[in-house]
Write an enzyme that holds these catalytic residues in place. Structure first.
Site, PDB file in Angstrom:
ATOM      1  N   ASP A 108      -5.934  35.292  57.701  1.00 13.02           N
ATOM      2  CA  ASP A 108      -6.339  35.785  57.051  1.00 13.02           C
ATOM      3  C   ASP A 108      -7.181  37.034  57.584  1.00 13.02           C
ATOM      4  OD1 ASP A 108      -7.277  38.316  55.288  1.00 13.02           O
ATOM      5  OD2 ASP A 108      -7.559  36.474  53.571  1.00 13.02           O
ATOM      6  N   GLU A 164       0.144  40.566  52.696  1.00 12.54           N
ATOM      7  CA  GLU A 164      -1.173  39.499  52.010  1.00 12.54           C
ATOM      8  C   GLU A 164      -0.554  38.854  50.667  1.00 12.54           C
ATOM      9  OE1 GLU A 164      -4.356  42.332  52.721  1.00 12.54           O
ATOM     10  OE2 GLU A 164      -4.769  41.614  54.541  1.00 12.54           O
ATOM     11  N   LYS A 222     -10.800  47.374  59.982  1.00 15.02           N
ATOM     12  CA  LYS A 222      -9.174  47.570  59.659  1.00 15.02           C
ATOM     13  C   LYS A 222      -9.096  49.159  58.882  1.00 15.02           C
ATOM     14  CE  LYS A 222      -6.412  44.676  56.425  1.00 15.02           C
ATOM     15  NZ  LYS A 222      -6.771  43.239  55.483  1.00 15.02           N
ATOM     16  N   ASP A 230      -4.418  41.977  44.612  1.00 14.34           N
ATOM     17  CA  ASP A 230      -5.442  41.833  45.675  1.00 14.34           C
ATOM     18  C   ASP A 230      -5.606  42.521  45.554  1.00 14.34           C
ATOM     19  OD1 ASP A 230      -6.610  41.005  47.942  1.00 14.34           O
ATOM     20  OD2 ASP A 230      -4.899  40.619  49.052  1.00 14.34           O
TER      21      ASP A 230
HETATM   22  P1  ADP Z   1     -10.930  41.774  52.386  1.00 15.24           P
HETATM   23  O1  ADP Z   1      -9.738  41.261  52.217  1.00 15.24           O
HETATM   24  O2  ADP Z   1     -11.119  43.030  52.187  1.00 15.24           O
HETATM   25  O3  ADP Z   1     -11.773  40.924  53.281  1.00 15.24           O
HETATM   26  P2  ADP Z   1     -12.395  39.842  50.070  1.00 15.24           P
HETATM   27  O4  ADP Z   1     -11.141  39.432  49.514  1.00 15.24           O
HETATM   28  O5  ADP Z   1     -12.995  39.014  50.731  1.00 15.24           O
HETATM   29  O6  ADP Z   1     -12.137  41.053  50.917  1.00 15.24           O
HETATM   30  O7  ADP Z   1     -13.393  40.389  49.159  1.00 15.24           O
HETATM   31  C1  ADP Z   1     -15.288  40.859  49.625  1.00 15.24           C
HETATM   32  C2  ADP Z   1     -15.477  42.081  48.545  1.00 15.24           C
HETATM   33  O8  ADP Z   1     -15.426  41.464  47.542  1.00 15.24           O
HETATM   34  C3  ADP Z   1     -16.818  42.623  49.112  1.00 15.24           C
HETATM   35  O9  ADP Z   1     -16.292  43.772  49.371  1.00 15.24           O
HETATM   36  C4  ADP Z   1     -17.202  41.954  48.732  1.00 15.24           C
HETATM   37  O10 ADP Z   1     -18.671  42.875  47.759  1.00 15.24           O
HETATM   38  C5  ADP Z   1     -16.533  41.888  47.647  1.00 15.24           C
HETATM   39  N1  ADP Z   1     -17.224  40.355  46.230  1.00 15.24           N
HETATM   40  C6  ADP Z   1     -17.228  39.212  46.652  1.00 15.24           C
HETATM   41  N2  ADP Z   1     -17.373  38.334  45.736  1.00 15.24           N
HETATM   42  C7  ADP Z   1     -18.264  39.033  44.385  1.00 15.24           C
HETATM   43  C8  ADP Z   1     -18.649  39.098  43.218  1.00 15.24           C
HETATM   44  N3  ADP Z   1     -18.722  37.860  42.880  1.00 15.24           N
HETATM   45  N4  ADP Z   1     -18.637  40.063  42.576  1.00 15.24           N
HETATM   46  C9  ADP Z   1     -17.903  41.019  43.147  1.00 15.24           C
HETATM   47  N5  ADP Z   1     -17.552  41.524  43.790  1.00 15.24           N
HETATM   48  C10 ADP Z   1     -17.873  40.348  44.944  1.00 15.24           C
HETATM   49 MG    MG Z   2      -8.043  40.484  51.249  1.00 12.58          MG
END
Ligand code: ADP
Ligand code: MG
Length: 661
Positions: free
Chosen positions: A14, A179, A75, A205
């Site tokens: 991912d 995804e 990305k 998502d």
């Molecule tokens: P991506 O798939 O885009 O890499 P993720 O699914 O890993 O992203 O999510 C990352 C995002 O989630 C970041 O913007 C992070 O700040 C946010 N995030 C992670 N944990 C929390 C939380 N507990 N509350 C709010 N936002 C969160």
């Molecule tokens: Mg993601």
């Protein structure tokens, strides 16, 4: 590539905007692989310094100290043109520099004292290479086969560019998987046996950079049928962070009458703190920010409530919900037909969002426990990878994925408008055709320009390719040209055009090259990637050699200051050894740019002073029948010296080196 056994094992990656995750199917189950820091997700972040390149946690941890050379969000750039309004907007918020090279955005950093520029594909490839390495360490074998996931909304250029990133990382990209479909596979595999009939699932998502919405059905025979994709490739957790940064910057300005927005380091620190506060606000109702000497020596201490956070981000929540609405509007499904709402991505932890979603689905419980929001995508990708590499597991082989086209496909027609042939959300594989005619008298060439996208004016969409069809001259409007679009099960688009009367026909498989790296560029980047990997390895060896030497010096000091060795050694010998140790420690401090060989040489020098004195001492002790010398050596990690001493006095130095190395 390095040596080591190659294997047929295939991993699922991912490749997230903010975090990446890697998983593998093994022993009848999926394993999420932890990185060298023990974390199950790895920041999609690469940093460059005077001495090294860092990827993942190490890069993220030093961002505030090195903002202009720490690259993230590749990305958001990948497969896009420099002039893309999204790129132009994002650039304003990035502390690193992006330049325009023939409308291709290039990231510019300083690395080892040199200015370097990288394509988004290269930065992404570094993250992919890191994920690959994490998997290789875990599996103990070389890994080349991988499935990489992308947002469903990614257009062809973004998908192709992601594939190129995989190639640069030395991966054989078996498939680019959406995804939400990956999340659905994860969900489907885990719940398949617990229900009967067809279930309708809504995947929400919400990550760092994208909102991906998907409506799909899962039946008992393992068919996962995607009905519709929706969302926004440019809406995510970062937008909340940006809104908070803006809010705090205004507060700072109000309080101090100074604008800090031009201070990259301050903005970067504020962003890190805002993101942290945002996470805290997901579990408590208040969070504080404490940033010492944020700008021009002024401290910034403040706090923010959840209510305030919700207010400043009202528009973002609104946009999310509009997109959810639109998803159901575009499909012929009622929201009441949804059996399960699956939450994926870190931003789904925001309570307000959860509440709005729950309200939308008339109080329905959301599925949070059944699937891990951070890992679901990699989990599904690993299953898909295993299926593609021919795993015989029944559970896996039963799963079948029926995708839809994420974007409309069509032609540029008279006046430059987009004529849609295959509308978005059409199930793949598919074949559709339409009739066209000529615009001018005696027209001999018909140009076919193929686009994807939802804009009314074709040139605002993504040009996939074009070709010319030669036809016999005829009055305007007489020729009948049948254009056929076909998407095969590998999502490859084939376009053919045929002039009915004469049967003149032309057929092409559309592979978009626009904005893509050329073959030569990819080859060069593959070589560069190997070079960087070798440099990283060299850096690692150097650090190890340095640490080994430092440990050796301190162990020696402890040994000669501890009884019984302390009293056995003459003051003169002790002084000699101490002097050598001091010299070495000082040398280490001043030798940031020393090579592994130089560290080894220094180690030999130190041992040549220490070795003979200690060996002599042990011989003396042994002659007196004393065991204590050996015990002491053992305590200070010189035990192997002891065992070697009696037999091979002369070899001791090299043996110590082997042990230390
Ligand atoms: P991506 O798939 O885009 O890499 P993720 O699914 O890993 O992203 O999510 C990352 C995002 O989630 C970041 O913007 C992070 O700040 C946010 N995030 C992670 N944990 C929390 C939380 N507990 N509350 C709010 N936002 C969160
Ligand atoms: Mg993601």
């Amino acid at each position: 590539m390095g040596e080591g056994k190659s294997s047929s094992v295939a991993i699922g990656i991912d490749l997230g905007t903010t975090y990446s995750c890697v998983a593998v199917w093994r022993n009848d189950g999926v394993e999420i692989i932890t990185n060298d820091q023990g974390n199950r997700i790895t920041p999609s972040c690469v940093a460059f310094t005077d001495t090294q390149r860092m990827i993942g946690d190490a890069a993220k941890n030093q961002v505030a100290a090195n903002p202009t050379n720490t690259v993230f969000d590749s990305k958001r750039l990948i497969g896009r043109k420099f002039s893309d309004p999204h790129v132009q907007n994002d650039m304003k918020l990035w502390p690193f520099q992006v330049t325009n090279v023939d409308d291709v955005p290039k990231i510019v950093v300083e690395h080892k004292g040199e200015i370097k520029s990288f394509a988004a594909e290269e930065i992404s490839s570094m993250i992919l290479a890191k994920m690959r390495e994490i998997a290789e360490k875990f599996l103990g074998t070389q890994v080349t086969n991988a499935v990489i996931t992308v947002p469903a909304y990614f257009n062809d250029s973004q998908r192709q560019a992601t594939k190129d990133a995989g190639r640069i990382a030395g991966l054989n990209v078996m498939s680019i998987l959406n995804e939400p479909s990956a999340a659905a596979i994860a969900y489907g595999l885990d719940t398949k046996d617990h229900f009967h009939g067809i279930r309708t699932v809504f995947v929400f998502d919400f990550g760092g950079g994208t909102l991906d919405l998907t409506l799909l059905t899962i039946d008992n025979s393992g068919n996962i049928t995607v009905k519709i994709h929706g969302g926004d490739t440019h809406l995510g957790g970062q937008d909340f962070d940006a809104a908070m940064v803006e809010f705090f910057a205004s507060e700072f300005q109000r309080k101090n009458r100074i604008d800090l927005r031009g201070n990259k380091r301050a903005i970067c620190r504020l962003k890190v703190a805002s993101e942290r506060a945002k996470r805290i606000l997901s579990s408590t109702t208040q969070a504080s920010i404490e940033l010492e000497s944020l700008h021009q020596g002024i401290d910034f201490y403040t706090s923010i409530t959840r209510a305030k956070f919700e207010e400043i981000n009202k528009n973002l929540f609104e946009r999310c919900m509009e997109l959810v609405h639109k998803c159901f509007e575009d499909s012929d499904m009622a929201k009441s037909s949804v059996d399960e709402v699956v939450l994926v991505g870190g931003s789904t932890r925001i309570p307000k969002l959860e509440q709005r979603l729950k309200d939308f689905f008339d109080g329905k419980d959301l599925c949070k426990k059944c699937i891990n929001a951070d890992e679901a995508v990699a989990y599904g990708a690993a299953i898909h990878a295993s299926k593609l590499s021919g795993d015989k597991n029944e559970k896996i082989q039963d799963l079948k994925l029926w995708e839809v086209t994420p974007l409309s496909l069509g032609l540029k027609e008279q006046g430059g408008l987009m004529k849609v042939i295959i509308p978005r959300n059409t199930m793949i594989p598919t074949k559709k055709q339409d009739l066209f005619t000529t615009q001018f008298h005696n027209q001999e060439i018909v140009q076919i320009h193929i686009y994807e996208g939802e804009r009314k004016i074709a040139s605002n969409n993504n040009l996939l390719g074009s070709f010319d069809l030669e036809i016999p001259p005829a009055p305007r409007g007489v020729p009948m040209i049948n254009v056929c679009f076909e998407i095969d099960s590998n999502s490859i688009l084939h376009v053919s055009a045929e002039e009915r009367a004469t049967g003149v026909m032309k057929k092409v498989s559309v592979v978009s090259n626009k904005g893509r790296l050329s073959r030569e560029e990819v080859e060069r980047m593959v070589k560069d990637a190997e070079k960087y990997k070798a440099e990283d390895e060299e850096h690692r060896q150097k650090i190890e050699a340095r640490n080994a030497l430092e440990n050796l010096a301190y162990n020696m000091r402890n040994l000669i200051e501890d009884e019984p060795v302390a009293s056995e050694l003459s003051a003169q010998d002790k002084k000699k050894i101490n002097k050598a140790i001091d010299y070495t420690l000082k040398w280490i401090d001043e030798s940031d740019f020393a090579t592994v060989d130089e560290f080894k040489k220094e180690e030999e020098g130190l041992l040549s002073v220490f070795g003979p004195i200690i060996l002599k001492m042990i011989e003396d002790l042994d002659a007196r029948g004393s065991e204590s010398g050996r015990k002491s050596l053992k305590k200070h990690s010189f035990e192997v010296v002891v065992s070697v001493v009696t037999g091979l006095v002369s070899a001791v130095c090299s043996v110590i080196q082997v042990i230390q190395g």
